[in-house]
Design an enzyme around this catalytic site. Structure first.
Site, PDB file in Angstrom:
ATOM      1  N   GLY A 354       0.818  -1.208   0.000  1.00  0.00           N
ATOM      2  CA  GLY A 354       0.000   0.000   0.000  1.00  0.00           C
ATOM      3  C   GLY A 354       0.849   1.255   0.000  1.00  0.00           C
ATOM      4  O   GLY A 354       2.059   1.201   0.215  1.00  0.00           O
ATOM      5  N   PRO A 355       0.229   2.387  -0.246  1.00  0.00           N
ATOM      6  CA  PRO A 355       0.964   3.653  -0.316  1.00  0.00           C
ATOM      7  C   PRO A 355       1.508   4.061   1.051  1.00  0.00           C
ATOM      8  O   PRO A 355       1.095   3.513   2.082  1.00  0.00           O
ATOM      9  CB  PRO A 355      -0.098   4.644  -0.813  1.00  0.00           C
ATOM     10  N   GLY A 357       2.086   5.906   4.555  1.00  0.00           N
ATOM     11  CA  GLY A 357       1.231   6.583   5.520  1.00  0.00           C
ATOM     12  C   GLY A 357      -0.090   5.911   5.823  1.00  0.00           C
ATOM     13  O   GLY A 357      -0.913   6.485   6.532  1.00  0.00           O
ATOM     14  N   VAL A 358      -0.317   4.692   5.319  1.00  0.00           N
ATOM     15  CA  VAL A 358      -1.597   4.020   5.585  1.00  0.00           C
ATOM     16  C   VAL A 358      -1.519   3.118   6.813  1.00  0.00           C
ATOM     17  O   VAL A 358      -2.508   2.503   7.186  1.00  0.00           O
ATOM     18  CB  VAL A 358      -2.074   3.208   4.359  1.00  0.00           C
ATOM     19  N   GLY A 359      -0.326   3.004   7.438  1.00  0.00           N
ATOM     20  CA  GLY A 359      -0.220   2.266   8.697  1.00  0.00           C
ATOM     21  C   GLY A 359       0.333   0.867   8.586  1.00  0.00           C
ATOM     22  O   GLY A 359       0.038   0.032   9.441  1.00  0.00           O
ATOM     23  N   LYS A 360       1.163   0.591   7.587  1.00  0.00           N
ATOM     24  CA  LYS A 360       1.705  -0.760   7.425  1.00  0.00           C
ATOM     25  C   LYS A 360       2.647  -1.119   8.582  1.00  0.00           C
ATOM     26  O   LYS A 360       2.534  -2.193   9.175  1.00  0.00           O
ATOM     27  CB  LYS A 360       2.442  -0.866   6.085  1.00  0.00           C
ATOM     28  N   THR A 361       3.577  -0.229   8.891  1.00  0.00           N
ATOM     29  CA  THR A 361       4.548  -0.516   9.949  1.00  0.00           C
ATOM     30  C   THR A 361       3.889  -0.546  11.318  1.00  0.00           C
ATOM     31  O   THR A 361       4.132  -1.452  12.120  1.00  0.00           O
ATOM     32  CB  THR A 361       5.672   0.536   9.925  1.00  0.00           C
ATOM     33  N   SER A 678      -3.390   1.555 -18.541  1.00  0.00           N
ATOM     34  CA  SER A 678      -4.762   1.919 -18.195  1.00  0.00           C
ATOM     35  C   SER A 678      -5.231   3.229 -18.818  1.00  0.00           C
ATOM     36  O   SER A 678      -6.395   3.596 -18.676  1.00  0.00           O
ATOM     37  CB  SER A 678      -4.911   2.011 -16.669  1.00  0.00           C
ATOM     38  N   LYS A 721      -7.897   4.766  -7.364  1.00  0.00           N
ATOM     39  CA  LYS A 721      -8.313   5.663  -8.449  1.00  0.00           C
ATOM     40  C   LYS A 721      -9.661   6.317  -8.122  1.00  0.00           C
ATOM     41  O   LYS A 721      -9.858   7.522  -8.364  1.00  0.00           O
ATOM     42  CB  LYS A 721      -8.397   4.878  -9.761  1.00  0.00           C
TER      43      LYS A 721
END
Length: 807
Positions: A354-355, A357-361, A678, A721
Site C-alpha cells: 500500500g501507499p 502513511g496508511v499504517g503498514k509498519t 490503463s 483511483k
C-alpha cells in the site's frame, strides 16, 4: 654508561584496573576485555579526565573482587586508545603502555580503585656490552618467532626497529608466552641489561624445550630462578594451559549448557571451547572465538513468548490502534483461531502492499501487541549485499551474522513478529542478490533450517511471524512474492481520515505537546479543510504533520496567554495557522473541452487524476507523445491511435486524417514518470474528441486498457483511483466491466456518491464521455453513385408493347 631520567611527578587520583593473567609493558599496544563493574567505572572515569589509567596484575587471578593486598604494587601507567562494548556487561579496551609506576597509596576502593602512583626511573643503557647483548637476544627472539605459529610477525618486526634497549626488551617481554609471575618479574626488572640477560635465558630455555632437548643443567635453571614445573607453560607448541583461564572457560561452558542449543549447535560450541583453551587469551584468534561463542549463547534457541490467544482481547487491541483495515484484522484473528486448534502451525508470511502513511509498519506493532509477541523491524531499503541477510563467513576480518540473526537475538525469543520493511526498495550488485537470500527466510518449507554463514548451524525460523511491507508490488521478484500472502492496504477516504485524526492523530499530538482538549478543539469542518486543501495523499502522514504544526503554534499561545487559554479551530482559523492552501479543488477551472480527457492513475502514493491533451497540426497522420511516458503507456497510445484511425474510416474521416494532420498527445507534469496500459481509453477518447470537434464532459473520468478492436480490458488500483476521483469532485466514472468484483469492497461513501459505468467496448465509452453524438459523414462518392444510377436508368432502351391483334 647508563643514563637515568627521574620522573618525579606524582599522579593523583589515577583510576586502577586490576588485570587477570595479564601484564602490560611500556611501549606496547594491548587489547583486553573489562567485565567487572568497578573496572568499567574506572575506565569511564579515565575517559572523563585524561584517559590515563594504572594497570597492575592480580597476584591470584581467581579472586573476583581483589583487595589492595591481592594486587601487585608495580604496574604501568597507560593511555586508553579505544573502547567498544562487546555485550551488555563487557567492554573491549585497547591501551598504550606508558611508564612503569608503583602504587604509593590507595585513595579509595569504591566504586572503583583510585591510587596515588609514582612513575619510576627510565634507564637508557647504550653501552657496547648492552648493545652486544641486545643483538644476541634479538637473534634468539627471531628463532622463537619462526617456530611460534601464533606470533604476528607483521606487527612485531616493525616495533623492533627501536634504538632503545629498554623499549626493545619490553616489546620482546610482552610477546613471550610466560606465566604471570615471570612477566611480573620482567616488569619489575628496571635495569635494561638485567632484563635482557633474563630474556636471553628464557628464550634459550624455550628453544631448547621446543627442540625436545633438556636444558643444560639444573643449576642453570636455578640460577635463572625458573622452576621446572612451570617450564612448559611458555613453550610455543603448548601455549597456555587450561588453568590460565579457568573462570572464563567454565563460565562459557555453563552458559552453553543453559542455552538449550540443538545438538549440532551444541557440538560446534564445545569444539570452539576446545580451540579457545589452546589459544593465548589476548590473541586475535581468541577474540574471534569468544565473539562466535557469545553469539551462539545469546541466540534464543528455545525461548518463546507466551502467546495471547484470546480473540476478543486481540480484536480490541487492533481496533484501539487502527481505524478500518477490516481485511487485515480479520486475517490476524483467523491466525489466532488456528493457533487454538493446531499446536504447531506453519509460520505466517503476510505482505502488506500500500501507499505510504496508511499504517503498514504500525500495524505490525499492533499485531505483536495483540498476539503477545516481541516485535522487531528490519528496514531493507538500500540493502544490496546478500551477506546482509545471510551473514559473513568467520574467515573474514570483522565478520558478523546477517541482520536476520541479529534481529532474532535482539528480540530474545524465537517467535517474534518480524517486520521486513520496504522490501520493494532492495537492489542488487556484484556482491549478490539479497532478494534471493530472502527466499529461504520467507519459505515456510525451508526456514526451519535457516543457515547463517557466520553461525554456521541451522536456526529454526518457522515460528517467526514474518510481515513484509512494500509500496508497490511490481519490483518484488515473482519467486519471492509467491511465498507471501498479499494483503493490499488502499488509501483512506476523507471520512476515514477525519475519524483517524479525531481518534488517533489529534489526541497523540495534543499529548506530545502538553496540550489538552481544554486548550485546543478541532471541528470536523477544520479537519476536512486540512485534508482537502493542505494534503494530497493516500495515507495520513502529511495530515499528522499539519496537525503537529497547528499544535506547535497553539503551545506558543498557551505559554503567552496562560494555561487556561482555549480555542476552537474553525476552517477560517486553519489558514491563520497553516497559511495559503497548497491545493485547490480542480473543478474550479475545469470545463468541457475538445481534445482534453481526464484519466485515473495509480501510483505508490495512491490514486491521481491525469489530464490527457490532444492537438492536431498540419502533417501526414503521425503520432507524437510527450509527458515522460513509459514504454507500456506509449504502446497503449499507439494501440489507441490505431483504433481511432479504424473508427474514423467507419465515420468516413480516415483519408482526411491521413493526408492532412499529425496528432500530438501530451500529459502535463512532464517531470513525473507515467507508466501502464490503463490510459488507453482516455487517449482514444481525447483523439476522437479532437477530430470530431465534440467536447469531453468535465464530469467524466475513466481508466481502462484498449485493444485494436476497441475492447476495454480490466486494470488495477481501482479503489485508489476512485478515491482520487471522489477527492477531486468527479462523479461519473467509466471502468471496464471485468473490474466489477473490485467494487464489492468499496466504502459505502464512494458507492453512494459515484456513478460508475461498466463498459465492454469503446462505443459505450464514447457515448458516456462525449457531450455529443458521433455522426457518420456522407461519403463523397455517394452523390456520384446516385447520379450515375439515374443516368443509367434514363439511357436504358424503352420496352415497347406488342400491338394487340384484332380481327
Amino acid at each position: 654508561m647508563a643514563e637515568s631520567h627521574e620522573n618525579s611527578e606524582l599522579i593523583k587520583n589515577v583510576p586502577l584496573i586490576p588485570l587477570r593473567d595479564l601484564v602490560v609493558f611500556p611501549a606496547t599496544l594491548v587489547p583486553f576485555v573489562v567485565g567487572r563493574p568497578s573496572s568499567i567505572k574506572a575506565l569511564e572515569k579515565a575517559y572523563e579526565k585524561d584517559k590515563i589509567v594504572f594497570l597492575a596484575a592480580q597476584i591470584d587471578a581467581n579472586i573476583d573482587n581483589p583487595m589492595p593486598r591481592d594486587i601487585y604494587s608495580l604496574g604501568i601507567t597507560a593511555r586508553v586508545i579505544r573502547t567498544a562494548k562487546t555485550d551488555d556487561r563487557n567492554m573491549k579496551v585497547i591501551v598504550e603502555g606508558l611508564n612503569r609506576a608503583r602504587i604509593v597509596e590507595f585513595l579509595s576502593t569504591y566504586p572503583y580503585y583510585q591510587v596515588l602512583v609514582k612513575e619510576g626511573k627510565t634507564i637508557e643503557d647504550k653501552t657496547p656490552e648492552t648493545l652486544d647483548l641486545l643483538k644476541k637476544v634479538l637473534a634468539l627472539f627471531e628463532e622463537y618467532l619462526k617456530i611460534n605459529q601464533n606470533a604476528n610477525l607483521d606487527s612485531i618486526i616493525p616495533a623492533l626497529r627501536e634504538n632503545s634497549p629498554d623499549r626493545i626488551a619490553d616489546i620482546i617481554s610482552s610477546h613471550l608466552y610466560l606465566p604471570v609471575e615471570e612477566k611480573q618479574n620482567l616488569l619489575e626488572t628496571v635495569n635494561p641489561r638485567e632484563r635482557l640477560n633474563r630474556l636471553k635465558f628464557l628464550l634459550q630455555e624455550s628453544l631448547v624445550s621446543f627442540m625436545g632437548r633438556e636444558p643444560a643443567t639444573g643449576a642453570s635453571r636455578r640460577r635463572g630462578g625458573y622452576k621446572e614445573s612451570s617450564q612448559r607453560t611458555f613453550i610455543p607448541g603448548n601455549q597456555f594451559k587450561k588453568e590460565d583461564q579457568p573462570n572464563e572457560i567454565e563460565n562459557l561452558k555453563q552458559k552453553i549448557n543453559k542455552a538449550q542449543m540443538p545438538p549440532d549447535a551444541h557440538e560446534k560450541a564445545m569444539k570452539e571451547i576446545e580451540r579457545l583453551e589452546t589459544m593465548p587469551p589476548m590473541s586475535a584468534e581468541a577474540t574471534v572465538s569468544r565473539n562466535y561463542l557469545d553469539w551462539l549463547i545469546a541466540l534464543p534457541w528455545n525461548r518463546k513468548s507466551r502467546e495471547k490467544r484470546n480473540l476478543k482481547e486481540a480484536e480490541k487491541i487492533l481496533n484501539e490502534d487502527h481505524y478500518g483495515l477490516e481485511k487485515v484484522k480479520e486475517r490476524i484473528l483467523e491466525y489466532l483461531a488456528i493457533r487454538q486448534l493446531v499446536k504447531n502451525p506453519k509460520g505466517v508470511i503476510l505482505a502488506f502492499i500500500g501507499p505510504p502513511g496508511v499504517g503498514k509498519t504500525s500495524l505490525g506493532k499492533s499485531i505483536a501487541r495483540s498476539t503477545g509477541r516481541k516485535f522487531v523491524r528490519l528496514s531493507l531499503g538500500g540493502v544490496r549485499d546478500e551477506a546482509e541477510i545471510r551473514g559473513h563467513r568467520r574467515t573474514y576480518i570483522g565478520a558478523y551474522p546477517g541482520r536476520i540473526i541479529q534481529m532474532i537475538k535482539r528480540a530474545g525469543t524465537k517467535n517474534p513478529v518480524f517486520l521486513l520493511d520496504e522490501v520493494d526498495k532492495m537492489s542488487m550488485d556484484y556482491r549478490g542478490d539479497p532478494a534471493s537470500a530472502l527466499m529461504e527466510v520467507l519459505d515456510p518449507e525451508q526456514n526451519k533450517e535457516f543457515l547463517d554463514h557466520y553461525i554456521d548451524t541451522d536456526f529454526d525460523l518457522s515460528q517467526v511471524m514474518f510481515i513484509v511491507t512494500a509500496n508497490s508490488i511490481d519490483p518484488i521478484p515473482r519467486a519471492l512474492l509467491d511465498r507471501m500472502e498479499v494483503i493490499r492496504l488502499p488509501g483512506y477516504t476523507e471520512d476515514e481520515k477525519v475519524q483517524i485524526a479525531k481518534q488517533f492523530l489529534i489526541p497523540k499530538q495534543l499529548k506530545a505537546h502538553g496540550l489538552g482538549k481544554k486548550n485546543l478543539e478541532f471541528t470536523d469542518q477544520a479537519i476536512f479543510k486540512i485534508i482537502r486543501e493542505y494534503t494530497r495523499e493516500a495515507g495520513v502522514r502529511n495530515l499528522e504533520r499539519e496537525i503537529t504544526s497547528i499544535c506547535r503554534k497553539m503551545v506558543k499561545k498557551v505559554v503567552t496567554k496562560g494555561k487556561d487559554y482555549h480555542e476552537k479551530l474553525s476552517p477560517k482559523s486553519v489558514e491563520q495557522y497553516l497559511g495559503i492552501p497548497k491545493y485547490r479543488r480542480p473543478e474550479i477551472d475545469r470545463k468541457d473541452e475538445v481534445g482534453v480527457a481526464l484519466g485515473m492513475a495509480w501510483t505508490e502514493f495512491g490514486g491521481e487524476l491525469l489530464t490527457f491533451e490532444a492537438t492536431k497540426i498540419q502533417g501526414k497522420g503521425s503520432l507524437t507523445l510527450t509527458g515522460h511516458l513509459g514504454e507500456i503507456m506509449q504502446e497503449s497510445a499507439q494501440a489507441a491511435y490505431s483504433y481511432v484511425r479504424h473508427k474514423l474510416y467507419e465515420l468516413n474521416m480516415g483519408k482526411e486524417l491521413e493526408k492532412n494532420f499529425d496528432i500530438h498527445i501530451h500529459v502535463p507534469e512532464g517531470a513525473t514518470p507515467k507508466e501502464g496500459p490503463s490510459a488507453g481509453i482516455t487517449i482514444a477518447t481525447a483523439i476522437i474528441s479532437l477530430l470530431t470537434g465534440i467536447p469531453v464532459s468535465k464530469k467524466v473520468t475513466m481508466s481502462g486498457e484498449i485493444t485494436l478492436r476497441g475492447k476495454v480490458l480490466p486494470v488495477g488500483g481501482i479503489k485508489e483511483k476512485l478515491l482520487a476521483a471522489y477527492r477531486d469532485g468527479i462523479t461519473e466514472i467509466i471502468l471496464p466491466v471485468d473490474n466489477r468484483p473490485d467494487l464489492k469492497d468499496l466504502p459505502k461513501k464512494l458507492k453512494q456518491n459515484l456513478n460508475i459505468h461498466l463498459v465492454e467496448n469503446m462505443d459505450e465509452v464514447l457515448k458516456i464521455a462525449l457531450t455529443g453524438e458521433l455522426v457518420s459523414k456522407p461519403s463523397p462518392q455517394e452523390p456520384e453513385k446516385k447520379e450515375l444510377a439515374e443516368a443509367n436508368r434514363d439511357s436504358r432502351p424503352a420496352i415497347s408493347k406488342e400491338p394487340e391483334l384484332t380481327n
